[in-house]
Design a protein around this motif. Structure first.
Motif, PDB file in Angstrom:
ATOM      1  N   ASP A  84       0.805  -1.215   0.000  1.00 43.69           N
ATOM      2  CA  ASP A  84       0.000   0.000   0.000  1.00 43.69           C
ATOM      3  C   ASP A  84       0.840   1.269   0.000  1.00 43.69           C
ATOM      4  OD1 ASP A  84      -2.531  -1.317  -0.038  1.00 43.69           O
ATOM      5  OD2 ASP A  84      -2.187  -1.883   2.052  1.00 43.69           O
ATOM      6  N   ASP A  85       2.136   1.122  -0.271  1.00 43.89           N
ATOM      7  CA  ASP A  85       3.021   2.282  -0.428  1.00 43.89           C
ATOM      8  C   ASP A  85       3.093   2.625  -1.910  1.00 43.89           C
ATOM      9  OD1 ASP A  85       3.562   2.123   2.291  1.00 43.89           O
ATOM     10  OD2 ASP A  85       5.371   0.898   1.986  1.00 43.89           O
ATOM     11  N   PRO A  86       3.330   3.899  -2.230  1.00 45.82           N
ATOM     12  CA  PRO A  86       3.512   4.239  -3.650  1.00 45.82           C
ATOM     13  C   PRO A  86       4.652   3.410  -4.246  1.00 45.82           C
ATOM     14  CG  PRO A  86       3.281   6.227  -2.354  1.00 45.82           C
ATOM     15  CD  PRO A  86       3.396   5.078  -1.377  1.00 45.82           C
ATOM     16  N   MET A  87       4.520   3.030  -5.499  1.00 45.65           N
ATOM     17  CA  MET A  87       5.534   2.212  -6.163  1.00 45.65           C
ATOM     18  C   MET A  87       6.842   3.004  -6.255  1.00 45.65           C
ATOM     19  SD  MET A  87       3.108   0.419  -9.024  1.00 45.65           S
ATOM     20  CE  MET A  87       4.324  -0.671  -9.714  1.00 45.65           C
ATOM     21  N   SER A  88       7.960   2.290  -6.155  1.00 49.14           N
ATOM     22  CA  SER A  88       9.266   2.944  -6.167  1.00 49.14           C
ATOM     23  C   SER A  88       9.633   3.408  -7.574  1.00 49.14           C
ATOM     24  CB  SER A  88      10.332   1.988  -5.621  1.00 49.14           C
ATOM     25  OG  SER A  88      10.370   0.824  -6.420  1.00 49.14           O
ATOM     26  N   GLY A  89      10.671   4.228  -7.649  1.00 46.66           N
ATOM     27  CA  GLY A  89      11.084   4.779  -8.941  1.00 46.66           C
ATOM     28  C   GLY A  89      10.072   5.797  -9.419  1.00 46.66           C
ATOM     29  N   GLN A  90       9.778   5.742 -10.700  1.00 50.75           N
ATOM     30  CA  GLN A  90       8.740   6.605 -11.264  1.00 50.75           C
ATOM     31  C   GLN A  90       7.432   5.811 -11.235  1.00 50.75           C
ATOM     32  OE1 GLN A  90       9.387   7.843 -15.304  1.00 50.75           O
ATOM     33  NE2 GLN A  90       7.452   8.958 -15.399  1.00 50.75           N
ATOM     34  N   PRO A  91       6.589   6.044 -10.205  1.00 52.02           N
ATOM     35  CA  PRO A  91       5.381   5.230 -10.086  1.00 52.02           C
ATOM     36  C   PRO A  91       4.372   5.561 -11.185  1.00 52.02           C
ATOM     37  CG  PRO A  91       5.347   6.951  -8.439  1.00 52.02           C
ATOM     38  CD  PRO A  91       6.683   7.042  -9.152  1.00 52.02           C
ATOM     39  N   PRO A  92       3.600   4.564 -11.590  1.00 48.79           N
ATOM     40  CA  PRO A  92       2.514   4.861 -12.522  1.00 48.79           C
ATOM     41  C   PRO A  92       1.483   5.749 -11.826  1.00 48.79           C
ATOM     42  CG  PRO A  92       2.448   2.548 -11.840  1.00 48.79           C
ATOM     43  CD  PRO A  92       3.663   3.157 -11.231  1.00 48.79           C
ATOM     44  N   THR A  93       0.827   6.574 -12.609  1.00 54.23           N
ATOM     45  CA  THR A  93      -0.149   7.496 -12.033  1.00 54.23           C
ATOM     46  C   THR A  93      -1.506   7.318 -12.701  1.00 54.23           C
ATOM     47  OG1 THR A  93       0.470   9.231 -13.599  1.00 54.23           O
ATOM     48  CG2 THR A  93       1.586   9.248 -11.462  1.00 54.23           C
ATOM     49  N   LEU A  94      -2.532   7.605 -11.946  1.00 56.06           N
ATOM     50  CA  LEU A  94      -3.898   7.628 -12.455  1.00 56.06           C
ATOM     51  C   LEU A  94      -4.500   8.953 -12.022  1.00 56.06           C
ATOM     52  CD1 LEU A  94      -6.205   6.170 -13.913  1.00 56.06           C
ATOM     53  CD2 LEU A  94      -6.857   5.178 -11.707  1.00 56.06           C
ATOM     54  N   TYR A  95      -4.916   9.735 -12.991  1.00 54.41           N
ATOM     55  CA  TYR A  95      -5.438  11.086 -12.750  1.00 54.41           C
ATOM     56  C   TYR A  95      -4.431  11.931 -11.977  1.00 54.41           C
ATOM     57  CZ  TYR A  95      -9.747   8.668 -14.029  1.00 54.41           C
ATOM     58  OH  TYR A  95     -10.688   7.904 -14.669  1.00 54.41           O
ATOM     59  N   GLY A  96      -3.129  11.724 -12.264  1.00 58.76           N
ATOM     60  CA  GLY A  96      -2.074  12.517 -11.657  1.00 58.76           C
ATOM     61  C   GLY A  96      -1.624  12.045 -10.284  1.00 58.76           C
ATOM     62  N   LYS A  97      -2.258  11.023  -9.731  1.00 59.30           N
ATOM     63  CA  LYS A  97      -1.895  10.536  -8.398  1.00 59.30           C
ATOM     64  C   LYS A  97      -1.081   9.247  -8.535  1.00 59.30           C
ATOM     65  CE  LYS A  97      -5.987  12.469  -6.234  1.00 59.30           C
ATOM     66  NZ  LYS A  97      -7.246  12.187  -5.548  1.00 59.30           N
ATOM     67  N   PRO A  98       0.037   9.143  -7.776  1.00 64.62           N
ATOM     68  CA  PRO A  98       0.837   7.916  -7.843  1.00 64.62           C
ATOM     69  C   PRO A  98       0.058   6.721  -7.286  1.00 64.62           C
ATOM     70  CG  PRO A  98       1.703   9.409  -6.168  1.00 64.62           C
ATOM     71  CD  PRO A  98       0.591  10.132  -6.859  1.00 64.62           C
ATOM     72  N   LEU A  99       0.255   5.565  -7.920  1.00 66.14           N
ATOM     73  CA  LEU A  99      -0.450   4.357  -7.503  1.00 66.14           C
ATOM     74  C   LEU A  99       0.415   3.494  -6.600  1.00 66.14           C
ATOM     75  CD1 LEU A  99      -2.085   3.253 -10.877  1.00 66.14           C
ATOM     76  CD2 LEU A  99      -3.186   4.394  -8.956  1.00 66.14           C
ATOM     77  N   THR A 100      -0.243   2.812  -5.695  1.00 62.58           N
ATOM     78  CA  THR A 100       0.445   1.803  -4.907  1.00 62.58           C
ATOM     79  C   THR A 100       0.512   0.534  -5.748  1.00 62.58           C
ATOM     80  OG1 THR A 100      -1.569   0.892  -3.917  1.00 62.58           O
ATOM     81  CG2 THR A 100      -0.544   2.766  -2.776  1.00 62.58           C
ATOM     82  N   ARG A 101       1.355  -0.400  -5.315  1.00 59.79           N
ATOM     83  CA  ARG A 101       1.454  -1.671  -6.035  1.00 59.79           C
ATOM     84  C   ARG A 101       0.091  -2.384  -6.036  1.00 59.79           C
ATOM     85  NH1 ARG A 101       6.311  -2.989  -4.781  1.00 59.79           N
ATOM     86  NH2 ARG A 101       7.042  -2.435  -6.824  1.00 59.79           N
ATOM     87  N   ARG A 102      -0.629  -2.338  -4.914  1.00 59.20           N
ATOM     88  CA  ARG A 102      -1.947  -2.970  -4.824  1.00 59.20           C
ATOM     89  C   ARG A 102      -2.929  -2.318  -5.800  1.00 59.20           C
ATOM     90  NH1 ARG A 102      -3.468  -5.991  -0.659  1.00 59.20           N
ATOM     91  NH2 ARG A 102      -2.133  -4.876   0.812  1.00 59.20           N
ATOM     92  N   ASN A 103      -2.933  -0.980  -5.860  1.00 58.02           N
ATOM     93  CA  ASN A 103      -3.812  -0.270  -6.805  1.00 58.02           C
ATOM     94  C   ASN A 103      -3.523  -0.683  -8.235  1.00 58.02           C
ATOM     95  OD1 ASN A 103      -3.518   2.794  -4.943  1.00 58.02           O
ATOM     96  ND2 ASN A 103      -5.241   1.402  -4.912  1.00 58.02           N
ATOM     97  N   PHE A 104      -2.243  -0.625  -8.583  1.00 58.47           N
ATOM     98  CA  PHE A 104      -1.853  -0.924  -9.957  1.00 58.47           C
ATOM     99  C   PHE A 104      -2.249  -2.344 -10.348  1.00 58.47           C
ATOM    100  CE2 PHE A 104       1.215  -2.558 -13.072  1.00 58.47           C
ATOM    101  CZ  PHE A 104       0.929  -1.695 -14.127  1.00 58.47           C
ATOM    102  N   LEU A 105      -1.919  -3.322  -9.503  1.00 57.77           N
ATOM    103  CA  LEU A 105      -2.216  -4.713  -9.834  1.00 57.77           C
ATOM    104  C   LEU A 105      -3.717  -4.999  -9.841  1.00 57.77           C
ATOM    105  CD1 LEU A 105       0.662  -6.528  -7.938  1.00 57.77           C
ATOM    106  CD2 LEU A 105       0.350  -6.321 -10.412  1.00 57.77           C
ATOM    107  N   THR A 106      -4.461  -4.341  -8.985  1.00 54.87           N
ATOM    108  CA  THR A 106      -5.914  -4.526  -8.988  1.00 54.87           C
ATOM    109  C   THR A 106      -6.507  -3.987 -10.283  1.00 54.87           C
ATOM    110  OG1 THR A 106      -5.946  -4.356  -6.579  1.00 54.87           O
ATOM    111  CG2 THR A 106      -8.042  -4.102  -7.702  1.00 54.87           C
ATOM    112  N   TYR A 107      -6.084  -2.814 -10.700  1.00 52.74           N
ATOM    113  CA  TYR A 107      -6.545  -2.278 -11.987  1.00 52.74           C
ATOM    114  C   TYR A 107      -6.119  -3.172 -13.142  1.00 52.74           C
ATOM    115  CZ  TYR A 107      -8.391   2.214 -10.401  1.00 52.74           C
ATOM    116  OH  TYR A 107      -9.158   3.196  -9.831  1.00 52.74           O
ATOM    117  N   LEU A 108      -4.872  -3.648 -13.100  1.00 54.34           N
ATOM    118  CA  LEU A 108      -4.345  -4.484 -14.173  1.00 54.34           C
ATOM    119  C   LEU A 108      -5.162  -5.776 -14.316  1.00 54.34           C
ATOM    120  CD1 LEU A 108      -0.741  -5.092 -15.128  1.00 54.34           C
ATOM    121  CD2 LEU A 108      -2.103  -7.066 -14.646  1.00 54.34           C
TER     122      LEU A 108
END
Length: 183
Positions: A84-108
């Motif tokens: 639930d932490d923002p992804m390291s490096g250059q995190p992917p963003t949705l509507y300008g907000k950085p995504l957590t690993r859980r957010n990204f994988l759930t969307y994916l």
């Protein structure tokens, strides 16, 4: 109402420079290669009907849709520090907000489940309406068939490359340890 039905498609709106390769470039390149191979085969591949390209792909999509839904549920409930932490490096963003690993994988995996179900029903419709489609297609140039196959293959290759991205995260990135402060 449509926002809720189409929520899995928000994955497309996620921005990261490398993500474009998995979403657009690789599927396009793969579909062109596949269509070229299919076009130049000495024995033509059947696209619609029994033992056709669509029937084989639909068989795989039946299995994958369940895998994607199970993966999405697993990621949503995966109990590991850092999910639930923002992804390291250059995190992917949705509507300008950085995504957590859980957010990204759930969307994916939500996107993959949605697309596999959608493409399963699209393929099923083509199978059921195959004779009518072939009659309509006969009025057009032979190349038209390959254009439709190319579009179909772009979507299927998108599912495959995005699946590879999801597997990368589940196999490697989720289990990689991050740097920690040592007292």
């Amino acid at each position: 109402m449509f926002d809720k039905l189409l929520k899995p498609l928000c994955y497309i709106k996620i921005y990261h420079p490398e993500k474009r390769w998995f979403d657009y470039y690789l599927p396009l390149i793969l579909s062109i290669i596949i269509c070229a191979v299919l076009y130049y085969l000495p024995v033509p591949v059947v696209f619609v009907g029994k033992d056709s390209l669509i029937s084989v792909v639909n068989g795989i999509l039946q299995i994958l849709s369940g895998f994607y839904i199970a993966s999405m549920a697993a990621v949503a409930t995966f109990n590991k520090a850092g999910m639930d932490d923002p992804m390291s490096g250059q995190p992917p963003t949705l509507y300008g907000k950085p995504l957590t690993r859980r957010n990204f994988l759930t969307y994916l995996f939500g996107y993959l489940a949605f697309m596999s179900i959608f493409m399963y029903f699209a393929g099923g419709f083509v199978q059921l309406a195959g004779k009518s489609i072939l009659q309509i297609a006969a009025e057009f140039h032979e190349l038209t068939k390959y254009i439709f196959v190319a579009v179909y293959m772009v979507f299927i290759c998108n599912i495959l490359t995005t699946t590879a991205l999801g597997m990368h995260f589940l196999i490697d990135r989720v289990h990689r340890g991050g740097s920690k402060f040592v007292d």
